[in-house]
Motif scaffolding. Structure first.
Motif, PDB file in Angstrom:
ATOM      1  N   ALA A  55       0.851  -1.191   0.000  1.00 39.35           N
ATOM      2  CA  ALA A  55       0.000   0.000   0.000  1.00 39.35           C
ATOM      3  C   ALA A  55       0.883   1.235   0.000  1.00 39.35           C
ATOM      4  N   VAL A  56       0.669   2.096  -1.000  1.00 41.58           N
ATOM      5  CA  VAL A  56       1.485   3.299  -1.148  1.00 41.58           C
ATOM      6  C   VAL A  56       0.607   4.536  -1.311  1.00 41.58           C
ATOM      7  N   CYS A  57       1.192   5.682  -0.991  1.00 41.19           N
ATOM      8  CA  CYS A  57       0.530   6.975  -1.158  1.00 41.19           C
ATOM      9  C   CYS A  57       1.572   7.991  -1.610  1.00 41.19           C
ATOM     10  N   PRO A  58       1.279   8.755  -2.664  1.00 37.74           N
ATOM     11  CA  PRO A  58       2.231   9.780  -3.092  1.00 37.74           C
ATOM     12  C   PRO A  58       2.583  10.719  -1.934  1.00 37.74           C
ATOM     13  N   GLY A  59       3.877  11.003  -1.801  1.00 33.21           N
ATOM     14  CA  GLY A  59       4.330  11.933  -0.772  1.00 33.21           C
ATOM     15  C   GLY A  59       4.470  11.335   0.614  1.00 33.21           C
ATOM     16  N   LYS A  60       4.201  10.036   0.745  1.00 36.66           N
ATOM     17  CA  LYS A  60       4.322   9.384   2.054  1.00 36.66           C
ATOM     18  C   LYS A  60       5.214   8.154   1.944  1.00 36.66           C
ATOM     19  N   LYS A  61       5.804   7.800   3.083  1.00 34.34           N
ATOM     20  CA  LYS A  61       6.741   6.677   3.119  1.00 34.34           C
ATOM     21  C   LYS A  61       6.152   5.498   3.889  1.00 34.34           C
ATOM     22  N   GLU A  86     -10.109  11.561  -6.214  1.00 30.28           N
ATOM     23  CA  GLU A  86     -10.359  12.896  -6.747  1.00 30.28           C
ATOM     24  C   GLU A  86      -9.068  13.702  -6.873  1.00 30.28           C
ATOM     25  N   TYR A  87      -8.198  13.604  -5.838  1.00 27.60           N
ATOM     26  CA  TYR A  87      -6.952  14.357  -5.928  1.00 27.60           C
ATOM     27  C   TYR A  87      -5.785  13.515  -6.445  1.00 27.60           C
ATOM     28  N   LEU A  88      -5.841  12.199  -6.246  1.00 28.63           N
ATOM     29  CA  LEU A  88      -4.766  11.349  -6.765  1.00 28.63           C
ATOM     30  C   LEU A  88      -4.695  11.430  -8.291  1.00 28.63           C
ATOM     31  N   ARG A  89      -5.823  11.670  -8.941  1.00 26.46           N
ATOM     32  CA  ARG A  89      -5.836  11.725 -10.405  1.00 26.46           C
ATOM     33  C   ARG A  89      -5.107  12.953 -10.944  1.00 26.46           C
ATOM     34  N   LEU A  90      -4.712  13.860 -10.066  1.00 24.85           N
ATOM     35  CA  LEU A  90      -3.932  15.024 -10.479  1.00 24.85           C
ATOM     36  C   LEU A  90      -2.435  14.722 -10.503  1.00 24.85           C
ATOM     37  N   ASN A  91      -2.054  13.535 -10.014  1.00 21.84           N
ATOM     38  CA  ASN A  91      -0.651  13.138  -9.935  1.00 21.84           C
ATOM     39  C   ASN A  91      -0.299  12.324 -11.181  1.00 21.84           C
ATOM     40  N   GLU A  92       0.554  12.867 -12.019  1.00 22.47           N
ATOM     41  CA  GLU A  92       0.870  12.211 -13.296  1.00 22.47           C
ATOM     42  C   GLU A  92       1.536  10.854 -13.099  1.00 22.47           C
ATOM     43  N   ARG A  93       2.325  10.685 -12.039  1.00 23.02           N
ATOM     44  CA  ARG A  93       2.960   9.367 -11.820  1.00 23.02           C
ATOM     45  C   ARG A  93       1.906   8.321 -11.445  1.00 23.02           C
ATOM     46  N   VAL A  94       0.894   8.716 -10.666  1.00 26.14           N
ATOM     47  CA  VAL A  94      -0.199   7.792 -10.360  1.00 26.14           C
ATOM     48  C   VAL A  94      -0.879   7.360 -11.653  1.00 26.14           C
ATOM     49  N   LEU A  95      -1.193   8.318 -12.519  1.00 27.29           N
ATOM     50  CA  LEU A  95      -1.870   7.992 -13.782  1.00 27.29           C
ATOM     51  C   LEU A  95      -0.994   7.110 -14.665  1.00 27.29           C
ATOM     52  N   ALA A  96       0.305   7.372 -14.670  1.00 32.12           N
ATOM     53  CA  ALA A  96       1.220   6.530 -15.452  1.00 32.12           C
ATOM     54  C   ALA A  96       1.230   5.103 -14.921  1.00 32.12           C
ATOM     55  N   MET A  97       1.160   4.957 -13.601  1.00 31.89           N
ATOM     56  CA  MET A  97       1.115   3.616 -13.004  1.00 31.89           C
ATOM     57  C   MET A  97      -0.172   2.893 -13.410  1.00 31.89           C
ATOM     58  N   VAL A  98      -1.296   3.585 -13.323  1.00 28.20           N
ATOM     59  CA  VAL A  98      -2.569   2.975 -13.708  1.00 28.20           C
ATOM     60  C   VAL A  98      -2.510   2.548 -15.175  1.00 28.20           C
ATOM     61  N   ARG A  99      -1.978   3.419 -16.027  1.00 27.95           N
ATOM     62  CA  ARG A  99      -1.856   3.076 -17.458  1.00 27.95           C
ATOM     63  C   ARG A  99      -0.945   1.869 -17.664  1.00 27.95           C
ATOM     64  N   HIS A 100       0.139   1.758 -16.862  1.00 27.36           N
ATOM     65  CA  HIS A 100       1.035   0.601 -16.984  1.00 27.36           C
ATOM     66  C   HIS A 100       0.245  -0.697 -16.810  1.00 27.36           C
ATOM     67  N   PHE A 101      -0.560  -0.775 -15.753  1.00 30.38           N
ATOM     68  CA  PHE A 101      -1.317  -2.002 -15.490  1.00 30.38           C
ATOM     69  C   PHE A 101      -2.339  -2.268 -16.595  1.00 30.38           C
ATOM     70  N   ALA A 102      -2.975  -1.201 -17.083  1.00 31.89           N
ATOM     71  CA  ALA A 102      -3.972  -1.365 -18.140  1.00 31.89           C
ATOM     72  C   ALA A 102      -3.325  -1.832 -19.442  1.00 31.89           C
TER      73      ALA A 102
END
Length: 195
Positions: A35-41, A93-109
């Protein structure tokens, strides 16, 4: 059953049950879930929100638990994972503003790896532009976003789930039994073909 390495992307005010239940249930059947979250360790936590259906025109929201992260977003490589789990709540709602999150989702798709998305996680799928032509369930308020992204919104009971290839979606946490039950064979099939 083979062990899959699954990635769960969460954020503050992710829905409590949609975060806690799959995180625990998928580990219970032998899979590893990071389990990960942008900006957190790893070792830090997110705050969750409890969404309930109490007869109002939309869900109510209450403060949930602190959910501990067990991996660091900035250190993970999606190529090392077999599948993706996306909880709903307010976080997408706010995670979708993070381009790396979207790139990760696209990788799996694009790699046709198993994706389990529930409730408002459809906002991430839509923003990642990876659901064109796909049958997608989501919280009903997300139907316009699914359609605008080229997906086919499927209205099902709150306890049901929809499978379209590698994508398993559901409207909200009452669907956990069916959503997770339908995700597991998709994961198993992926692991089998991966060899």
């Amino acid at each position: 059953m083979s062990q899959a390495k699954l990635l769960m992307i969460v954020g503050d005010y992710a829905e409590d049950y949609e975060t806690m239940v799959p995180f625990q249930a998928l580990q219970m059947v032998g899979h590893r879930v990071d389990a990960v979250c942008p900006g957190k360790k790893s070792g830090q936590s997110i705050r969750t929100a409890i969404h309930d259906f109490e007869g109002d025109q939309t869900y109510s929201e209450k403060r949930g638990h602190n959910f501990g992260l067990n991996a660091t977003f900035e250190e993970i490589d999606p190529a090392e994972y077999d599948g993706l789990v996306l909880p709903g709540g307010r976080a997408p709602e706010y995670l979708r503003l993070n381009e790396r999150v979207l790139a990760m989702v696209r990788h799996f798709a694009e790699a046709k790896k198993p994706i389990a998305a529930i409730c408002h996680a459809a906002q991430l799928l839509a923003a990642a532009k990876c659901i064109a032509g796909k049958r997608v369930s989501a919280y009903p308020a997300c139907a316009p976003e699914v359609e605008l992204a080229g997906g086919h919104y499927v209205a099902v009971e709150m306890t049901a789930a929809v499978v379209d290839g590698n994508l398993v979606t559901a409207p909200a946490w009452p669907a956990h039994p069916e959503w997770l039950a339908k995700y597991l064979p998709v994961v198993e099939a992926y692991l089998a073909q991966k060899g």
